[in-house]
Design a protein around this motif. Structure first.
Motif, PDB file in Angstrom:
ATOM      1  N   PRO A 138      29.698  -3.371  29.574  1.00 61.20           N
ATOM      2  CA  PRO A 138      30.363  -4.003  30.706  1.00 61.20           C
ATOM      3  C   PRO A 138      31.885  -4.041  30.613  1.00 61.20           C
ATOM      4  O   PRO A 138      32.567  -3.878  31.626  1.00 61.20           O
ATOM      5  CB  PRO A 138      29.766  -5.411  30.729  1.00 61.20           C
ATOM      6  CG  PRO A 138      29.106  -5.609  29.421  1.00 61.20           C
ATOM      7  CD  PRO A 138      28.723  -4.264  28.922  1.00 61.20           C
ATOM      8  N   VAL A 139      32.438  -4.239  29.422  1.00 64.07           N
ATOM      9  CA  VAL A 139      33.904  -4.294  29.304  1.00 64.07           C
ATOM     10  C   VAL A 139      34.512  -2.929  29.599  1.00 64.07           C
ATOM     11  O   VAL A 139      35.481  -2.802  30.354  1.00 64.07           O
ATOM     12  CB  VAL A 139      34.310  -4.775  27.892  1.00 64.07           C
ATOM     13  CG1 VAL A 139      35.816  -4.710  27.731  1.00 64.07           C
ATOM     14  CG2 VAL A 139      33.805  -6.187  27.653  1.00 64.07           C
ATOM     15  N   VAL A 140      33.932  -1.880  29.019  1.00 61.16           N
ATOM     16  CA  VAL A 140      34.428  -0.522  29.267  1.00 61.16           C
ATOM     17  C   VAL A 140      34.290  -0.174  30.743  1.00 61.16           C
ATOM     18  O   VAL A 140      35.209   0.382  31.358  1.00 61.16           O
ATOM     19  CB  VAL A 140      33.650   0.497  28.395  1.00 61.16           C
ATOM     20  CG1 VAL A 140      34.037   1.924  28.784  1.00 61.16           C
ATOM     21  CG2 VAL A 140      33.926   0.250  26.921  1.00 61.16           C
ATOM     22  N   ARG A 141      33.156  -0.530  31.324  1.00 61.28           N
ATOM     23  CA  ARG A 141      32.930  -0.217  32.735  1.00 61.28           C
ATOM     24  C   ARG A 141      33.927  -0.949  33.623  1.00 61.28           C
ATOM     25  O   ARG A 141      34.452  -0.388  34.589  1.00 61.28           O
ATOM     26  CB  ARG A 141      31.492  -0.611  33.107  1.00 61.28           C
ATOM     27  CG  ARG A 141      31.072  -0.190  34.506  1.00 61.28           C
ATOM     28  CD  ARG A 141      31.032   1.310  34.627  1.00 61.28           C
ATOM     29  NE  ARG A 141      30.603   1.728  35.941  1.00 61.28           N
ATOM     30  CZ  ARG A 141      31.018   2.817  36.544  1.00 61.28           C
ATOM     31  NH1 ARG A 141      31.904   3.609  35.956  1.00 61.28           N
ATOM     32  NH2 ARG A 141      30.573   3.149  37.742  1.00 61.28           N
ATOM     33  N   PHE A 142      34.230  -2.204  33.312  1.00 61.20           N
ATOM     34  CA  PHE A 142      35.193  -2.979  34.094  1.00 61.20           C
ATOM     35  C   PHE A 142      36.571  -2.320  34.061  1.00 61.20           C
ATOM     36  O   PHE A 142      37.240  -2.163  35.089  1.00 61.20           O
ATOM     37  CB  PHE A 142      35.275  -4.406  33.547  1.00 61.20           C
ATOM     38  CG  PHE A 142      36.406  -5.204  34.131  1.00 61.20           C
ATOM     39  CD1 PHE A 142      36.318  -5.735  35.417  1.00 61.20           C
ATOM     40  CD2 PHE A 142      37.566  -5.421  33.410  1.00 61.20           C
ATOM     41  CE1 PHE A 142      37.358  -6.455  35.963  1.00 61.20           C
ATOM     42  CE2 PHE A 142      38.611  -6.135  33.952  1.00 61.20           C
ATOM     43  CZ  PHE A 142      38.514  -6.663  35.227  1.00 61.20           C
ATOM     44  N   LEU A 143      36.992  -1.922  32.875  1.00 62.72           N
ATOM     45  CA  LEU A 143      38.321  -1.313  32.750  1.00 62.72           C
ATOM     46  C   LEU A 143      38.382   0.029  33.480  1.00 62.72           C
ATOM     47  O   LEU A 143      39.409   0.373  34.085  1.00 62.72           O
ATOM     48  CB  LEU A 143      38.686  -1.138  31.271  1.00 62.72           C
ATOM     49  CG  LEU A 143      38.898  -2.442  30.491  1.00 62.72           C
ATOM     50  CD1 LEU A 143      39.107  -2.148  29.010  1.00 62.72           C
ATOM     51  CD2 LEU A 143      40.098  -3.194  31.047  1.00 62.72           C
ATOM     52  N   GLU A 144      37.301   0.803  33.412  1.00 67.29           N
ATOM     53  CA  GLU A 144      37.271   2.081  34.133  1.00 67.29           C
ATOM     54  C   GLU A 144      37.396   1.869  35.642  1.00 67.29           C
ATOM     55  O   GLU A 144      38.157   2.557  36.330  1.00 67.29           O
ATOM     56  CB  GLU A 144      35.971   2.820  33.825  1.00 67.29           C
ATOM     57  CG  GLU A 144      35.891   3.386  32.411  1.00 67.29           C
ATOM     58  CD  GLU A 144      34.542   4.021  32.119  1.00 67.29           C
ATOM     59  OE1 GLU A 144      33.600   3.774  32.924  1.00 67.29           O
ATOM     60  OE2 GLU A 144      34.415   4.744  31.124  1.00 67.29           O
ATOM     61  N   LEU A 145      36.654   0.909  36.166  1.00 74.08           N
ATOM     62  CA  LEU A 145      36.692   0.645  37.607  1.00 74.08           C
ATOM     63  C   LEU A 145      38.045   0.081  38.030  1.00 74.08           C
ATOM     64  O   LEU A 145      38.573   0.434  39.092  1.00 74.08           O
ATOM     65  CB  LEU A 145      35.560  -0.322  37.982  1.00 74.08           C
ATOM     66  CG  LEU A 145      34.143   0.228  37.851  1.00 74.08           C
ATOM     67  CD1 LEU A 145      33.115  -0.880  38.047  1.00 74.08           C
ATOM     68  CD2 LEU A 145      33.904   1.350  38.849  1.00 74.08           C
ATOM     69  N   LEU A 146      38.606  -0.790  37.209  1.00 76.22           N
ATOM     70  CA  LEU A 146      39.915  -1.363  37.526  1.00 76.22           C
ATOM     71  C   LEU A 146      40.993  -0.278  37.548  1.00 76.22           C
ATOM     72  O   LEU A 146      41.832  -0.218  38.461  1.00 76.22           O
ATOM     73  CB  LEU A 146      40.270  -2.445  36.496  1.00 76.22           C
ATOM     74  CG  LEU A 146      41.580  -3.197  36.722  1.00 76.22           C
ATOM     75  CD1 LEU A 146      41.537  -3.956  38.033  1.00 76.22           C
ATOM     76  CD2 LEU A 146      41.848  -4.162  35.574  1.00 76.22           C
ATOM     77  N   THR A 147      40.946   0.604  36.559  1.00 76.59           N
ATOM     78  CA  THR A 147      41.902   1.709  36.502  1.00 76.59           C
ATOM     79  C   THR A 147      41.777   2.606  37.730  1.00 76.59           C
ATOM     80  O   THR A 147      42.771   3.016  38.340  1.00 76.59           O
ATOM     81  CB  THR A 147      41.681   2.533  35.224  1.00 76.59           C
ATOM     82  OG1 THR A 147      41.845   1.691  34.087  1.00 76.59           O
ATOM     83  CG2 THR A 147      42.664   3.690  35.135  1.00 76.59           C
ATOM     84  N   ALA A 148      40.527   2.911  38.103  1.00 83.34           N
ATOM     85  CA  ALA A 148      40.295   3.763  39.263  1.00 83.34           C
ATOM     86  C   ALA A 148      40.799   3.111  40.543  1.00 83.34           C
ATOM     87  O   ALA A 148      41.379   3.778  41.421  1.00 83.34           O
ATOM     88  CB  ALA A 148      38.802   4.073  39.385  1.00 83.34           C
ATOM     89  N   ALA A 149      40.607   1.797  40.671  1.00 78.97           N
ATOM     90  CA  ALA A 149      41.053   1.096  41.878  1.00 78.97           C
ATOM     91  C   ALA A 149      42.567   1.142  42.020  1.00 78.97           C
ATOM     92  O   ALA A 149      43.106   1.383  43.108  1.00 78.97           O
ATOM     93  CB  ALA A 149      40.561  -0.355  41.839  1.00 78.97           C
ATOM     94  N   VAL A 150      43.279   0.934  40.920  1.00 77.00           N
ATOM     95  CA  VAL A 150      44.755   0.964  40.964  1.00 77.00           C
ATOM     96  C   VAL A 150      45.250   2.381  41.173  1.00 77.00           C
ATOM     97  O   VAL A 150      46.147   2.636  42.006  1.00 77.00           O
ATOM     98  CB  VAL A 150      45.323   0.353  39.666  1.00 77.00           C
ATOM     99  CG1 VAL A 150      46.856   0.512  39.637  1.00 77.00           C
ATOM    100  CG2 VAL A 150      44.952  -1.114  39.537  1.00 77.00           C
ATOM    101  N   ALA A 151      44.676   3.341  40.455  1.00 76.26           N
ATOM    102  CA  ALA A 151      45.137   4.727  40.541  1.00 76.26           C
ATOM    103  C   ALA A 151      44.906   5.325  41.928  1.00 76.26           C
ATOM    104  O   ALA A 151      45.687   6.163  42.406  1.00 76.26           O
ATOM    105  CB  ALA A 151      44.431   5.578  39.491  1.00 76.26           C
ATOM    106  N   SER A 152      43.837   4.871  42.610  1.00 74.67           N
ATOM    107  CA  SER A 152      43.532   5.425  43.944  1.00 74.67           C
ATOM    108  C   SER A 152      44.361   4.786  45.047  1.00 74.67           C
ATOM    109  O   SER A 152      44.310   5.231  46.198  1.00 74.67           O
ATOM    110  CB  SER A 152      42.055   5.219  44.255  1.00 74.67           C
ATOM    111  OG  SER A 152      41.751   3.827  44.368  1.00 74.67           O
TER     112      SER A 152
END
Length: 328
Positions: A306-320
Motif C-alpha cells: 500500500p505505501v508503494v502504491r500510494f506514492l506511485e499514484l500520488l506521483t502520477a497525479a502530480v506529473a499528469s
C-alpha cells in the motif's frame, strides 16, 4: 462427485515404472522453469501431507495455462484432463472449501480466475478467492454453528491448491501466502504446444498416474519417518532459500516445494529411473528455478504494497497535471 476422477492404477515396477517417471519429467521442458518446476514439485510435496501453500499460474487467454496445469492434475487420475478438472472459480466459496477439505494429501486444481461483470461481481470474485486461498495459507477452516448454536467441526484445506487465471487475486497479505507464477503467451518461456500434445497422450494413457502410484508405494513404508523428519528438512532448506528483502513466507514455500523434489529424486534413483548424476543436475536446475520464482515473488508483493502504491499514484497525479502541491 468432483473427486471421482482421483484414482491411481496399480503401481508398475522395473522398466515400466522408469518409463512412467521419465514421462512425468518431460513436463519440466514444456515452458519456462519458473512455471513448470513449482507446479510439478507440488505433486510430490502434496503427497507428503501437511502443506500450507498454494500457487497461482496467470497469463493471457490462449497461453495454455489450463492445459499445462491439467497435466499436473492427471498424476492423480488419467481422466482429470483440462475439461474435467475438479475445481473452478465459478463455484461458490463454500463448495471450494469443501472440495479443498476432501482432497487430502493431493493436488487440487481450481481453474479460470477471471473476474467479470459489475464492480460488485469483480469484488465478490476476489473476496471468494481471498477466502479460499487464505484458508489454504493458514491451514484453517471457518468456524460454523449448528442450528442449536454449538460449533461444527472445522474443515480446513488438507491438500495443495493450484490455481489458474487471467487475473491474480488481490491483496498484499494474500499474495504473501500465494506463489505467483506467470506463463507468457509468446516468446521465450511460452508453452511448447508440440510437446504438449505428446505429454497429453502420456497423461491420458495413465503414465503420470503410474509414476505417482509408484511414488506412493515407495513412500508408504517410510511414511512415519518422513513425517517426523519433514519439519527439520523444511527448516534447513528454508534457511538456504532465505534472502534479504523477501516476505518471510516466501522461503518457506520454496523449501516445501524443494523437499518434495528431494523425495522424488531419492525415489527415482532408487528405482533406477535416474542416475545420481542426472538427479544432481535436475536438483540444481529446479533449485535455481525456485530461487528465481522467489525473487519474482517480491515483485508480485510490491505491486500491492500500500505505501508503494500510494506514492506511485500520488506521483502520477502530480506529473499528469491533475493535482498540485498546495503548500509545503
Amino acid at each position: 462427485d468432483a473427486l471421482t476422477g482421483f484414482r491411481l492404477p496399480a503401481p508398475p515396477t522395473g522398466p515400466e515404472l522408469a518409463t512412467a517417471i521419465q514421462a512425468s519429467l518431460t513436463i519440466l521442458d514444456l515452458a519456462t522453469d519458473q512455471v513448470t518446476v513449482p507446479n510439478w514439485a507440488a505433486i510430490w510435496r502434496a503427497v507428503l501431507g501437511g502443506v500450507d501453500l498454494s500457487a497461482h499460474t496467470s497469463g493471457p487467454t490462449g497461453a495454455g495455462k489450463t492445459e499445462l496445469i491439467a497435466l499436473i492434475q492427471q498424476h492423480f487420475g488419467p481422466g482429470l484432463d483440462a475439461r474435467h478438472l475438479p475445481g473452478s472459480w465459478s463455484s461458490t466459496g463454500n463448495a471450494l472449501e469443501e472440495l479443498a477439505f476432501a482432497a487430502k494429501d493431493a493436488v487440487i486444481v481450481v481453474d479460470d480466475f477471471v473476474p467479470t461483470g459489475s464492480t460488485a461481481d469483480v469484488q465478490r470474485a476476489h473476496r471468494e478467492a481471498d477466502r479460499v486461498l487464505r484458508s489454504q495459507g493458514n491451514r484453517s477452516g471457518r468456524q460454523r454453528l449448528r442450528a442449536d448454536a454449538s460449533l461444527r467441526p472445522s474443515r480446513p484445506p488438507r491438500g495443495l491448491i493450484l490455481s489458474t487465471g487471467e487475473d491474480i487475486p488481490r491483496g498484499q497479505s494474500l499474495r504473501a501466502r500465494l506463489l505467483g507464477l506467470e506463463l507468457p503467451k509468446e516468446g521465450p518461456g511460452s508453452l511448447n504446444w508440440e510437446r504438449l500434445t505428446s505429454c497429453q497422450r502420456d497423461a491420458a494413457a495413465g503414465l503420470y498416474a503410474q509414476a505417482l502410484a509408484g511414488f506412493v508405494r515407495w513412500l508408504a513404508s517410510r511414511y512415519q519417518n518422513v513425517r517426523q523428519s519433514l519439519p527439520g528438512e523444511v527448516a534447513h532448506l528454508r534457511g538456504l532459500a532465505h534472502q534479504s528483502g523477501q516476505h518471510r513466507r516466501t522461503p518457506d514455500m520454496v523449501a516445501n516445494l524443494a523437499v518434495g523434489l528431494r523425495y522424488f529424486l531419492a525415489f527415482a534413483q532408487e528405482v533406477g529411473a535416474t542416475t545420481p548424476t542426472e538427479a544432481e543436475t535436475l536438483w540444481q536446475r529446479c533449485w535455481r528455478a525456485l530461487g528465481e520464482v522467489a525473487a519474482a515473488q517480491a515483485q508480485h508483493q510490491a505491486v500491492v504494497e500500500p505505501v508503494v502504491r500510494f506514492l506511485e499514484l500520488l506521483t502520477a497525479a502530480v506529473a499528469s497535471g491533475r493535482a498540485h502541491v498546495a503548500a509545503a
